[in-house]
Design a protein around this motif. Sequence first.
Motif, mmCIF file in Angstrom:
data_model
loop_
_atom_site.group_PDB
_atom_site.id
_atom_site.type_symbol
_atom_site.label_atom_id
_atom_site.label_comp_id
_atom_site.label_asym_id
_atom_site.label_seq_id
_atom_site.Cartn_x
_atom_site.Cartn_y
_atom_site.Cartn_z
ATOM 1 N N SER A 76 0.938 -1.217 0.000
ATOM 2 C CA SER A 76 0.086 0.106 0.013
ATOM 3 C C SER A 76 1.006 1.264 -0.079
ATOM 4 O O SER A 76 2.208 1.184 0.238
ATOM 5 C CB SER A 76 -0.854 -0.011 1.100
ATOM 6 N N LEU A 77 0.160 2.370 -0.165
ATOM 7 C CA LEU A 77 0.917 3.577 0.021
ATOM 8 C C LEU A 77 1.722 3.713 1.297
ATOM 9 O O LEU A 77 2.959 4.353 1.285
ATOM 10 C CB LEU A 77 -0.041 4.801 -0.417
ATOM 11 N N MET A 78 1.117 3.351 2.466
ATOM 12 C CA MET A 78 1.632 3.569 3.846
ATOM 13 C C MET A 78 2.947 2.684 3.888
ATOM 14 O O MET A 78 4.015 3.061 4.457
ATOM 15 C CB MET A 78 0.663 3.346 4.817
ATOM 16 N N LEU A 79 2.686 1.822 3.488
ATOM 17 C CA LEU A 79 3.913 0.474 3.737
ATOM 18 C C LEU A 79 4.960 0.857 2.764
ATOM 19 O O LEU A 79 6.051 0.774 2.903
ATOM 20 C CB LEU A 79 3.348 -0.849 3.207
ATOM 21 N N THR A 80 4.744 1.375 1.333
ATOM 22 C CA THR A 80 5.651 1.834 0.761
ATOM 23 C C THR A 80 6.401 3.127 1.183
ATOM 24 O O THR A 80 7.849 3.229 1.064
ATOM 25 C CB THR A 80 5.080 2.205 -0.909
ATOM 26 N N LEU A 81 5.717 4.222 1.676
ATOM 27 C CA LEU A 81 6.247 5.145 2.394
ATOM 28 C C LEU A 81 7.179 4.669 3.622
ATOM 29 O O LEU A 81 8.295 5.051 3.890
ATOM 30 C CB LEU A 81 5.505 6.175 2.801
ATOM 31 N N TYR A 82 6.563 3.935 4.369
ATOM 32 C CA TYR A 82 7.480 3.105 5.389
ATOM 33 C C TYR A 82 8.747 2.578 5.236
ATOM 34 O O TYR A 82 9.564 2.818 5.796
ATOM 35 C CB TYR A 82 6.376 2.355 6.207
ATOM 36 N N THR A 83 8.705 1.695 4.008
ATOM 37 C CA THR A 83 9.914 1.068 3.648
ATOM 38 C C THR A 83 10.834 2.013 3.020
ATOM 39 O O THR A 83 12.185 1.977 3.192
ATOM 40 C CB THR A 83 9.382 -0.032 2.485
ATOM 41 N N LEU A 84 10.616 3.055 2.272
ATOM 42 C CA LEU A 84 11.446 3.880 1.628
ATOM 43 C C LEU A 84 12.138 4.838 2.524
ATOM 44 O O LEU A 84 13.245 5.229 2.593
ATOM 45 C CB LEU A 84 10.646 4.882 0.331
ATOM 46 N N PHE A 85 11.261 5.220 3.622
ATOM 47 C CA PHE A 85 11.954 6.046 4.703
ATOM 48 C C PHE A 85 12.883 5.213 5.580
ATOM 49 O O PHE A 85 13.803 5.795 5.832
ATOM 50 C CB PHE A 85 10.742 6.559 5.747
ATOM 51 N N GLY A 86 12.662 3.857 5.740
ATOM 52 C CA GLY A 86 13.588 3.156 6.573
ATOM 53 C C GLY A 86 14.870 2.882 5.550
ATOM 54 O O GLY A 86 15.735 2.686 6.192
ATOM 55 N N SER A 87 14.678 3.022 4.207
ATOM 56 C CA SER A 87 15.948 2.828 3.360
ATOM 57 C C SER A 87 16.648 3.835 3.551
ATOM 58 O O SER A 87 18.206 3.584 3.537
ATOM 59 C CB SER A 87 15.632 2.500 2.067
ATOM 60 N N VAL A 88 16.355 5.264 3.696
ATOM 61 C CA VAL A 88 17.194 6.360 3.876
ATOM 62 C C VAL A 88 17.571 6.833 5.452
ATOM 63 O O VAL A 88 18.461 7.584 5.610
ATOM 64 C CB VAL A 88 16.741 7.311 3.388
ATOM 65 N N SER A 89 16.691 6.203 6.436
ATOM 66 C CA SER A 89 17.039 6.600 7.807
ATOM 67 C C SER A 89 17.721 5.506 8.760
ATOM 68 O O SER A 89 18.035 5.592 9.722
ATOM 69 C CB SER A 89 15.769 6.736 8.574
ATOM 70 N N GLY A 90 18.161 4.244 8.020
ATOM 71 C CA GLY A 90 19.017 3.285 8.607
ATOM 72 C C GLY A 90 18.015 2.254 9.343
ATOM 73 O O GLY A 90 18.513 1.318 9.853
ATOM 74 N N GLY A 91 16.781 2.332 9.264
ATOM 75 C CA GLY A 91 16.070 1.389 9.846
ATOM 76 C C GLY A 91 15.859 0.046 9.118
ATOM 77 O O GLY A 91 15.543 -1.034 9.724
ATOM 78 N N LEU A 92 16.219 0.089 7.624
ATOM 79 C CA LEU A 92 15.978 -0.984 6.721
ATOM 80 C C LEU A 92 17.133 -0.947 5.970
ATOM 81 O O LEU A 92 17.496 0.303 5.510
ATOM 82 C CB LEU A 92 14.829 -0.998 6.122
ATOM 83 N N ASN A 93 17.732 -2.259 5.764
ATOM 84 C CA ASN A 93 18.821 -2.109 4.652
ATOM 85 C C ASN A 93 18.048 -1.799 3.302
ATOM 86 O O ASN A 93 17.216 -2.566 2.749
ATOM 87 C CB ASN A 93 19.437 -3.520 4.651
ATOM 88 N N TRP A 94 18.845 -0.884 2.610
ATOM 89 C CA TRP A 94 18.014 -0.382 1.300
ATOM 90 C C TRP A 94 18.211 -1.622 0.065
ATOM 91 O O TRP A 94 17.246 -1.671 -0.685
ATOM 92 C CB TRP A 94 18.524 0.905 0.726
#
Length: 298
Positions: A76-94
Amino acid sequence: LRLFRAARLVRVLRFFTNLRLMIVGIASCAQSLLWAAFLLLLVIYTYAIMVLQFVADELSHPNSGHAPPLKQYYGSLMLTLYTLFGSVSGGLNWQEGAEPLVQVYPFMRLATVVYIMFAVLCVLNVITGVFVENAFKIHNNDEDRAIFDLLEHRKHWIEEVKRLFMIADRQGTGFFDKAEFCELLRDVQVQHCFRKLGLEVEESSAKTLFALFDVHHVGRINLDEFAEGIQRVHGTARSIDVVQLMQSNRSITRMLGELVGAVHDLRDWQEITGNLNGFSTAASGAEFAVHTNVSTVI
């Protein structure tokens, strides 16, 4: 006594200066934080819309083997925003977040790299620079910190002046004369201490400097005169010194004008007195001539 109390206050409060600056900095950067969040959200939202355009077709086939990982990160849009934010903030390996996209669309590898480079190397660094600049301005414009630094500088200045005076006053009499001062300036370390206080002195300038310090012309200098003299002659001319000099020049000019006027008045008075004396002499001569003629006739 007031300076001593202020120094004690500095020692007590200087430990909390950094904490206070951080709190003030956080409070004053609230507006910058909102704009930074808006800018980062705008970048993430733009890339999320592009990703969802590609993912929507694959998610429309539930039986596809790529649908579950795509739905996990980009369902969804919220999941996509969450994933992309984690990719640039260090919360998720991009790379981990981009792997489901790359398996379906290989060209998304390049798109993800461009997105990470733009978001991390450009946007986040600019945001960090804005926060650092704001913190720097707050640090420089902080009045309490400036007062503490000024008091600390004065305390250090007074201690340095006292140390120099004690070196010069070797006999412990509370003052030193010209010979002791000239002997003091022969030491290179003492010259360096004077430079730290703002005075460029050499051994050859000892007598001139002593004459400037000895304002009462008694041939010796005490601690108060020494400190006052250093404070008066160190550094470049201040605005107050220039104004004081201009005021002194005006006073001297006014006094000279009054003196010149008095001299002119005195000269005029002398001329008038001289004319009166000449008239009195002529009158006396005429009177004597009249008396002589009368006596002769008789």
